[in-house]
Design a protein around this motif. Structure first.
Motif, PDB file in Angstrom:
ATOM      1  N   THR A 108       0.713  -1.001  -0.417  1.00  0.00           N
ATOM      2  CA  THR A 108       0.247  -0.519   0.097  1.00  0.00           C
ATOM      3  C   THR A 108       1.087   1.055   0.344  1.00  0.00           C
ATOM      4  O   THR A 108       1.154   2.162  -0.346  1.00  0.00           O
ATOM      5  N   SER A 109       1.936   1.124   0.524  1.00  0.00           N
ATOM      6  CA  SER A 109       2.759   2.429   1.247  1.00  0.00           C
ATOM      7  C   SER A 109       3.094   2.652  -0.796  1.00  0.00           C
ATOM      8  O   SER A 109       3.601   4.790  -0.776  1.00  0.00           O
ATOM      9  N   TYR A 110       3.996   1.756  -1.079  1.00  0.00           N
ATOM     10  CA  TYR A 110       4.860   2.287  -2.988  1.00  0.00           C
ATOM     11  C   TYR A 110       3.596   2.838  -3.799  1.00  0.00           C
ATOM     12  O   TYR A 110       4.014   3.260  -4.304  1.00  0.00           O
ATOM     13  N   ALA A 111       2.750   1.735  -3.285  1.00  0.00           N
ATOM     14  CA  ALA A 111       1.196   1.955  -4.302  1.00  0.00           C
ATOM     15  C   ALA A 111       0.727   3.767  -4.845  1.00  0.00           C
ATOM     16  O   ALA A 111       0.468   4.181  -5.582  1.00  0.00           O
ATOM     17  N   GLY A 112       1.408   4.286  -3.167  1.00  0.00           N
ATOM     18  CA  GLY A 112       0.548   5.629  -3.429  1.00  0.00           C
ATOM     19  C   GLY A 112       1.751   6.381  -3.579  1.00  0.00           C
ATOM     20  O   GLY A 112       1.202   6.946  -4.429  1.00  0.00           O
ATOM     21  N   GLY A 113       2.926   6.154  -3.378  1.00  0.00           N
ATOM     22  CA  GLY A 113       4.219   6.373  -3.974  1.00  0.00           C
ATOM     23  C   GLY A 113       4.356   6.620  -5.580  1.00  0.00           C
ATOM     24  O   GLY A 113       4.268   7.850  -6.017  1.00  0.00           O
ATOM     25  N   TRP A 114       3.575   5.984  -5.826  1.00  0.00           N
ATOM     26  CA  TRP A 114       3.622   5.250  -7.233  1.00  0.00           C
ATOM     27  C   TRP A 114       2.219   6.336  -8.047  1.00  0.00           C
ATOM     28  O   TRP A 114       2.425   6.938  -9.413  1.00  0.00           O
ATOM     29  N   ILE A 115       1.270   6.151  -7.325  1.00  0.00           N
ATOM     30  CA  ILE A 115       0.262   6.715  -7.751  1.00  0.00           C
ATOM     31  C   ILE A 115      -0.242   8.179  -7.683  1.00  0.00           C
ATOM     32  O   ILE A 115      -0.551   9.061  -8.944  1.00  0.00           O
ATOM     33  N   ILE A 116       0.076   8.868  -6.562  1.00  0.00           N
ATOM     34  CA  ILE A 116       0.692  10.193  -6.660  1.00  0.00           C
ATOM     35  C   ILE A 116       1.536  11.264  -7.562  1.00  0.00           C
ATOM     36  O   ILE A 116       0.978  11.750  -7.908  1.00  0.00           O
ATOM     37  N   PHE A 117       2.856  10.429  -7.088  1.00  0.00           N
ATOM     38  CA  PHE A 117       3.801  10.841  -8.193  1.00  0.00           C
ATOM     39  C   PHE A 117       3.974  10.426  -9.479  1.00  0.00           C
ATOM     40  O   PHE A 117       4.487  11.519 -10.331  1.00  0.00           O
ATOM     41  N   GLY A 118       3.731   9.334  -9.746  1.00  0.00           N
ATOM     42  CA  GLY A 118       2.578   9.299 -10.909  1.00  0.00           C
ATOM     43  C   GLY A 118       2.008  10.125 -12.174  1.00  0.00           C
ATOM     44  O   GLY A 118       2.339  10.847 -13.013  1.00  0.00           O
ATOM     45  N   ILE A 119       0.914  10.083 -11.030  1.00  0.00           N
ATOM     46  CA  ILE A 119      -0.317  11.432 -11.454  1.00  0.00           C
ATOM     47  C   ILE A 119       0.995  12.956 -11.436  1.00  0.00           C
ATOM     48  O   ILE A 119       0.010  13.904 -12.385  1.00  0.00           O
ATOM     49  N   ALA A 120       1.165  12.951 -11.000  1.00  0.00           N
ATOM     50  CA  ALA A 120       1.617  14.688 -10.286  1.00  0.00           C
ATOM     51  C   ALA A 120       2.774  14.575 -12.233  1.00  0.00           C
ATOM     52  O   ALA A 120       3.098  16.133 -12.364  1.00  0.00           O
ATOM     53  N   LEU A 121       3.563  14.018 -12.244  1.00  0.00           N
ATOM     54  CA  LEU A 121       4.772  13.688 -13.191  1.00  0.00           C
ATOM     55  C   LEU A 121       3.600  14.217 -14.469  1.00  0.00           C
ATOM     56  O   LEU A 121       4.320  14.787 -15.925  1.00  0.00           O
ATOM     57  N   ALA A 122       2.632  12.910 -14.583  1.00  0.00           N
ATOM     58  CA  ALA A 122       1.665  13.161 -16.166  1.00  0.00           C
ATOM     59  C   ALA A 122       1.667  14.898 -16.384  1.00  0.00           C
ATOM     60  O   ALA A 122       1.516  15.683 -16.991  1.00  0.00           O
ATOM     61  N   ILE A 123       0.935  15.379 -14.827  1.00  0.00           N
ATOM     62  CA  ILE A 123       0.622  17.108 -15.065  1.00  0.00           C
ATOM     63  C   ILE A 123       1.384  18.102 -15.481  1.00  0.00           C
ATOM     64  O   ILE A 123       1.380  18.368 -16.422  1.00  0.00           O
ATOM     65  N   SER A 124       2.963  17.085 -15.331  1.00  0.00           N
ATOM     66  CA  SER A 124       3.863  18.635 -15.248  1.00  0.00           C
ATOM     67  C   SER A 124       4.421  18.128 -17.073  1.00  0.00           C
ATOM     68  O   SER A 124       4.805  19.309 -16.986  1.00  0.00           O
ATOM     69  N   LEU A 125       4.325  17.452 -17.598  1.00  0.00           N
ATOM     70  CA  LEU A 125       4.660  17.261 -18.648  1.00  0.00           C
ATOM     71  C   LEU A 125       3.672  17.136 -19.323  1.00  0.00           C
ATOM     72  O   LEU A 125       3.516  17.851 -20.738  1.00  0.00           O
ATOM     73  N   PHE A 126       2.780  17.293 -19.392  1.00  0.00           N
ATOM     74  CA  PHE A 126       1.238  17.664 -19.918  1.00  0.00           C
ATOM     75  C   PHE A 126       1.201  18.840 -19.802  1.00  0.00           C
ATOM     76  O   PHE A 126       1.443  19.961 -21.226  1.00  0.00           O
ATOM     77  N   LEU A 127       1.288  20.085 -19.344  1.00  0.00           N
ATOM     78  CA  LEU A 127       2.160  21.577 -19.074  1.00  0.00           C
ATOM     79  C   LEU A 127       2.681  21.804 -19.740  1.00  0.00           C
ATOM     80  O   LEU A 127       2.559  22.676 -20.379  1.00  0.00           O
ATOM     81  N   LEU A 128       4.022  20.574 -19.924  1.00  0.00           N
ATOM     82  CA  LEU A 128       5.174  21.330 -20.404  1.00  0.00           C
ATOM     83  C   LEU A 128       5.338  21.342 -21.483  1.00  0.00           C
ATOM     84  O   LEU A 128       6.026  22.623 -22.692  1.00  0.00           O
TER      85      LEU A 128
END
Length: 410
Positions: free
Chosen positions: A154-174
């Motif tokens: 659960t702990s590592y899944a949370g990291g994948w979910i939150i940082f993965g979506i944040a990275l996707a949003i940042s790349l889309f904005l870039l």
């Protein structure tokens, strides 16, 4: 400037995601180290002292793992019913863990002789004088699976979910930049949301922010905060987080219910949604010729149903955890806690996307929930069918039901 910030955020979230990935595949399997090695009622043995204590306890724990994970049977080297000292334990390098069928058969062959060690995952029936039936369970082997899933997966899944979506949003904005208002601001506004709708939105949103932050502290606080602020300070923070988490559950649930009542009909799926999704809402072009949508487009409907269904499930699971054993047993409580945590992490990811598109992601979108009004050109570009309905209402003579300042301009 926006794209520079997006580039910096992309690098940061990419680094964090790499760190999570490395940690996921290299972290040790979580285990609970026992305090002594009493076996089958024998007297407590003397624990090693000094640097050998930790190693001896870790090796002793190795025997408690599932038979498909802990290596060949120790039969022949140890006798059931005899206290075992740390020096006698097999070293990890001698019997590397394996889960093949041969290993399983070796353990099963010793079942009759060493049944206290090799007992199946389950319960031993007996008689108890404890007043509550739930207290009659003295040992629950399934708790090992729960501990592994809770402390690791659960702990590592949370990291994948939150940082993965944040990275996707940042790349889309870039790459894309802000979604512009192609025809500019007209200076003429239409009412988008009423006071009740906005008040309920901010009630739900603020409650969710508190729930998300306190929940993340409860999941990751011991790992990330405790080394920085110390155990005593973290204990106070964790206790306050738990109380706030419980207190803000009620307004969040209320907001979800009101949201479902006032917006349910307008968020029912339609054929327009498929057309909108095929063109990704027109977000990838600056033509201004976006797919038509009524008051809520397909993306907003997905957020609505995700928040309503997810929020109700979180409320139900949270209520179960607030009143443990009221209508379930320990095993279901464990699965409820896991489901609550994973669903909450998914909700955090969903809301991150919602916050992005409603603030810096789209020009003119934030005004809708801030003051309840949007520019007419914004409504025409993103919700053309909804704007047409407002214009038809005006032409049909319904204008007197609203103040003149709120009428859509033609």
């Amino acid at each position: 400037m926006v794209r520079i910030a997006a580039a910096i955020c992309s690098l940061l979230f990419a680094a964090l995601l790499i760190w999570v990935g490395i940690s996921t595949f290299t972290h040790p399997d979580p285990m609970v180290v026992p305090t002594n090695g009493v076996i089958n009622g024998a007297a407590a043995d003397t624990l090693p002292t000094g640097p050998q204590a930790r190693r001896a306890l870790a090796e002793r724990t190795q025997l408690q793992r599932w038979r498909t994970e802990s290596g060949p049977s120790p039969e022949g080297r140890f006798t059931t019913g005899q206290a075992i000292s740390g020096a006698q334990m097999p070293r990890n390098g001698e019997t590397p863990p394996s889960a093949n069928q041969t290993l399983t058969r070796e353990w099963l062959a010793a079942r009759d002789n060493d049944w206290p060690v090799l007992i199946d995952r389950g319960y031993i029936a007996g008689t108890s004088s404890l007043p509550a039936a739930r207290d009659n369970v003295f040992m629950q082997p399934q708790g090992r699976d729960f501990r592994r899933l809770h402390e690791s997966t659960t702990s590592y899944a949370g990291g994948w979910i939150i940082f993965g979506i944040a990275l996707a949003i940042s790349l889309f904005l870039l790459v894309r930049g802000r979604i512009p208002l192609v025809h500019g601001f007209s200076g003429r506004e239409v009412e988008r949301f009423s006071g009740l709708e906005r008040a309920n939105h901010w009630l739900t949103a603020s409650s969710f922010v508190v729930l998300a932050l306190t929940g993340l502290i409860l999941i990751y606080g011991w790992t990330l905060l405790q080394p920085l602020i110390g155990s005593l300070a973290y204990g106070s923070v964790a206790r306050a987080s738990l109380y706030l988490h419980i207190a803000f559950a009620a307004p969040f649930f209320l907001g979800i219910c009101v949201m479902a009542v006032i917006w349910l009909r307008q968020n029912l799926p339609s054929r327009l949604d498929l057309h909108w999704m095929r063109r990704f809402g027109g977000f990838l072009s600056n033509s201004g010729n976006n797919p038509p949508a009524r008051r809520f487009n397909a993306g907003q409907k997905l957020v609505f149903w995700g928040v309503v269904i997810g929020g109700l499930l979180l409320s139900l699971s949270g209520l179960t955890l607030m009143f443990p054993f009221f209508w379930t047993d320990i095993q279901w409580l464990q699965w409820t806690l896991l489901g609550h945590a994973l669903l909450a992490l998914l909700m955090v990811g969903l809301i991150l996307g919602h916050i992005y598109i409603g603030t810096i992601g789209m020009e003119g979108a934030f005004d809708a929930m801030w003051n309840g009004r949007v520019d007419r050109n914004w409504a025409d570009e993103h919700h053309s069918l909804w704007l047409e309905e407002l214009v038809k209402e005006d032409r049909a003579g319904r204008a007197e039901t609203r103040p003149a300042s709120q009428l859509p301009a033609e």
